[in-house]
Design a protein around this motif. Structure first.
Motif, short mmCIF file in Angstrom:
data_model
loop_
_atom_site.label_atom_id
_atom_site.label_comp_id
_atom_site.label_asym_id
_atom_site.label_seq_id
_atom_site.Cartn_x
_atom_site.Cartn_y
_atom_site.Cartn_z
N LEU A 185 42.40 16.82 66.27
CA LEU A 185 42.65 16.50 67.67
C LEU A 185 44.00 15.80 67.83
N GLN A 186 44.34 14.93 66.88
CA GLN A 186 45.65 14.29 66.96
C GLN A 186 46.77 15.31 66.80
N ALA A 187 46.54 16.33 65.97
CA ALA A 187 47.57 17.37 65.81
C ALA A 187 47.81 18.10 67.12
N SER A 234 40.05 4.80 68.89
CA SER A 234 41.32 5.52 68.81
C SER A 234 41.30 6.77 69.68
N TYR A 235 40.11 7.34 69.92
CA TYR A 235 40.03 8.55 70.74
C TYR A 235 40.43 8.30 72.19
N ILE A 236 40.39 7.06 72.62
CA ILE A 236 40.78 6.75 73.99
C ILE A 236 41.95 5.79 74.08
N GLN A 237 42.44 5.28 72.91
CA GLN A 237 43.50 4.28 72.95
C GLN A 237 44.70 4.60 72.07
N HIS A 238 44.58 5.51 71.12
CA HIS A 238 45.71 5.82 70.24
C HIS A 238 46.87 6.35 71.09
N PRO A 239 48.09 5.89 70.82
CA PRO A 239 49.24 6.32 71.64
C PRO A 239 49.40 7.83 71.75
N VAL A 240 49.10 8.59 70.68
CA VAL A 240 49.28 10.03 70.75
C VAL A 240 48.30 10.66 71.74
N PHE A 241 47.09 10.10 71.84
CA PHE A 241 46.13 10.59 72.82
C PHE A 241 46.48 10.12 74.22
N VAL A 242 46.90 8.86 74.34
CA VAL A 242 47.27 8.32 75.67
C VAL A 242 48.36 9.18 76.29
N ARG A 243 49.36 9.53 75.51
CA ARG A 243 50.45 10.37 76.03
C ARG A 243 49.92 11.76 76.41
N PHE A 244 49.10 12.34 75.55
CA PHE A 244 48.54 13.65 75.83
C PHE A 244 47.74 13.64 77.14
N PHE A 245 46.92 12.62 77.32
CA PHE A 245 46.12 12.52 78.55
C PHE A 245 47.03 12.42 79.77
N GLU A 246 48.02 11.53 79.70
CA GLU A 246 48.89 11.28 80.86
C GLU A 246 49.70 12.52 81.22
N LYS A 247 50.23 13.20 80.23
CA LYS A 247 51.01 14.41 80.51
C LYS A 247 50.12 15.52 81.07
N THR A 248 48.89 15.60 80.59
CA THR A 248 47.99 16.65 81.06
C THR A 248 47.60 16.46 82.51
N VAL A 249 47.24 15.25 82.90
CA VAL A 249 46.74 15.04 84.27
C VAL A 249 47.87 14.94 85.29
N GLY A 275 38.20 17.26 82.98
CA GLY A 275 39.32 16.55 82.37
C GLY A 275 39.74 15.33 83.18
N LEU A 276 39.85 15.49 84.49
CA LEU A 276 40.22 14.36 85.34
C LEU A 276 39.12 13.31 85.39
N SER A 277 37.85 13.75 85.35
CA SER A 277 36.74 12.81 85.29
C SER A 277 36.78 12.01 83.99
N CYS A 278 37.11 12.70 82.89
CA CYS A 278 37.24 12.00 81.61
C CYS A 278 38.38 10.98 81.66
N TYR A 279 39.49 11.39 82.26
CA TYR A 279 40.62 10.47 82.37
C TYR A 279 40.23 9.25 83.19
#
Length: 475
Positions: free
Chosen positions: A92-94, A153-168, A230-234
């Motif tokens: 998932l990080q990849a 880490s699934y909700i706080q790791h910087p690589v995921f945080v960036r992915f979430f923000e760019k997606t929404v 996805g937006l609900s998850c965010y």
């Protein structure tokens, strides 16, 4: 009983030899065989952690030695049950790390064991295959894994945080996926120029659905459901991280997509949802209906039951069918869920070797049949046996919420134990209406809920210190 105990020992030793994952034992011999096969297949698909990509498992056509965004998103809970936590996190990080503006905020749809975009789906950053549901499905998987494992880490790791923000934000804008643009967006936004419709790396660079066989597809209802989830998850992730204002904002945005589904996609004459809308302004139906339930986008019980009825009447590809055990258990169609597990296990089933199948069976048994539902935010684990009351069923060595649990369902009694350091809440749930639930010699008043099929579920919450064994039973 001696025969059952012998079977327990044999199954325990065989599965333990395969993995560090959960051991499942039941007197329902058909389900036992299905789980044994599926858990073994999950280990078979486990990749070499020394490969260039790091820890991974097959989540695509097996010959590719690769993993695809859609398949990984749907295999993660089965993988976690079987002890593949490092693989889940790494894969998932990849995907999250490779989201990039030069690909219009897409990631790589499929990554191989060499850590490269699989050439079967990628030529260059302008020419590649991509289903737009994928980013939102990965977000959904991350939140589910946080709830299941307690790994922040699934909700706080910087690589995921960036992915979430760019997606929404950027991703939705770049692909013209705003709520009021779903019917008016271009047929091929961000297409390579010059555009070659015969080249599927051109026409499928940003498919608006997981369903890939609709000509001139403009929008799939499954994509709208994916955006909603996805937006609900965010929103949920923002709430977990303490930003309640941002959580409320994005939940309002999410609800706009769900409202579009009910307002525009319901076919009242046929009592089902349309699944696609094409460039000629026509609605149609096909495989995508199941994703309305996968993404939990239906809040009208009557319509969700009509959707279930239609799904149960149809014959679907093996990928779609692999999602149905856990969906059927969640929706209240318990016998049908068991039937799908056994159909997927049947050696005569076409393409049962596709990885999503075995991972789906594992999740169907542990998450669905055993009703094990961890929630990291509340440090609570729910159990609800959805099988035949005459059967005994046990899961042990299941890693959830930084502990290992053992759950036993026997007749009218459930037993819970965990080895962690923290006290957990056990929500002991039972099918049917039971005003009182016994804990030792103490009678406790039960609470109730009802699933979509109308089953009444009775439950109590119990504090379980580490190492203790708690039993709850109904009369």
């Amino acid at each position: 009983m001696k025969r059952f105990l012998l079977a327990c020992c044999l199954v325990s030793s065989s599965i333990t030899a395969l993995s560090q994952g959960a051991v499942f034992i039941t007197t329902d011999t058909a389900v036992q065989q299905a789980y044994r096969w599926a858990a073994g297949m999950v280990q078979h698909y486990r990749g070499n952690p020394n490969d260039a990509v790091g820890p991974w498992y097959e989540a695509a056509l097996p010959s590719r030695n690769a993993f695809c965004m859609r398949d990984v998103a749907h295999q993660t809970i089965g993988a976690a049950i079987c002890g593949l936590d490092k693989e889940n996190s790494n894969m998932l990080q990849a995907f999250a790390a490779h989201i990039d503006e030069k690909r219009d905020w897409c990631s790589y749809w499929e990554i191989n064991k060499f850590g490269l975009p699989a050439p079967e789906d990628y030529r260059n950053d302008r020419e590649f295959w991509y289903n737009l549901n994928a980013n939102f499905d990965v977000m959904f998987a991350c939140l589910k894994l946080y709830r299941w494992t307690g790994d922040q880490s699934y909700i706080q790791h910087p690589v995921f945080v960036r992915f979430f923000e760019k997606t929404v934000n950027e991703y939705i804008d770049q692909w013209v996926l705003q709520p009021d643009s779903l019917f008016t967006r271009p047929l091929h936004p961000n297409a390579p120029m010059p555009f070659n419709k015969q080249d599927y790396f051109h026409r499928c660079r940003g498919l608006a659905s997981y369903v890939e066989n609709v000509p001139d597809l403009k929008m799939g209802v499954d994509l709208i459901a994916a955006i909603y989830q996805g937006l609900s998850c965010y929103a949920a992730i923002q709430s977990l991280n303490g930003d309640t204002a941002k959580a409320a904002l994005y939940q309002r945005k999410a609800n706009q997509y769900r409202e579009k589904i009910d307002a525009h996609w319901w076919n009242a004459a046929d009592h089902r949802y349309y699944t696609w809308y094409n460039g000629a302004g026509q609605f149609g139906t096909g495989e995508g209906e199941m994703f309305l339930l996968w993404f939990d986008a239906l809040k009208d019980t009557a319509r969700s039951n009509q959707t279930m009825a239609h799904l149960l009447e149809g014959q679907w590809n093996v990928e779609t069918t692999s999602y149905l055990p856990v969906i059927c258990y969640r929706q209240g169609y318990w016998q049908q869920a068991r039937n799908y597990i056994l159909w997927l296990f049947n050696p005569a089933t076409p393409r049962r070797e596709y990885p999503e199948v075995s991972f789906g069976v594992v999740e169907g048994v542990i998450h669905g049949l055993m009703g094990i539902e961890p929630d990291a935010a509340s440090q609570r684990i729910t159990t609800l046996y959805r099988g035949n009351a005459a059967d005994t069923a046990i899961v042990k060595g299941l890693k959830v919420l930084h502990t290992e649990i053992t759950v036993t369902h026997t007749g009218k009694q459930s037993t819970f134990q965990h080895t962690g350091k923290q006290t957990l809440i056990w929500r002991a749930a039972f099918a049917g209406r039971h005003d009182r639930i016994m804990v030792g010699n103490t009678s406790r008043e039960a609470s109730f809920r009802t699933d979509n099929k109308g089953h009444t579920i009775s439950f109590i919450d119990l504090k379980v210190p580490a190492g203790s064994i708690i039993k709850a039973r109904i009369n």
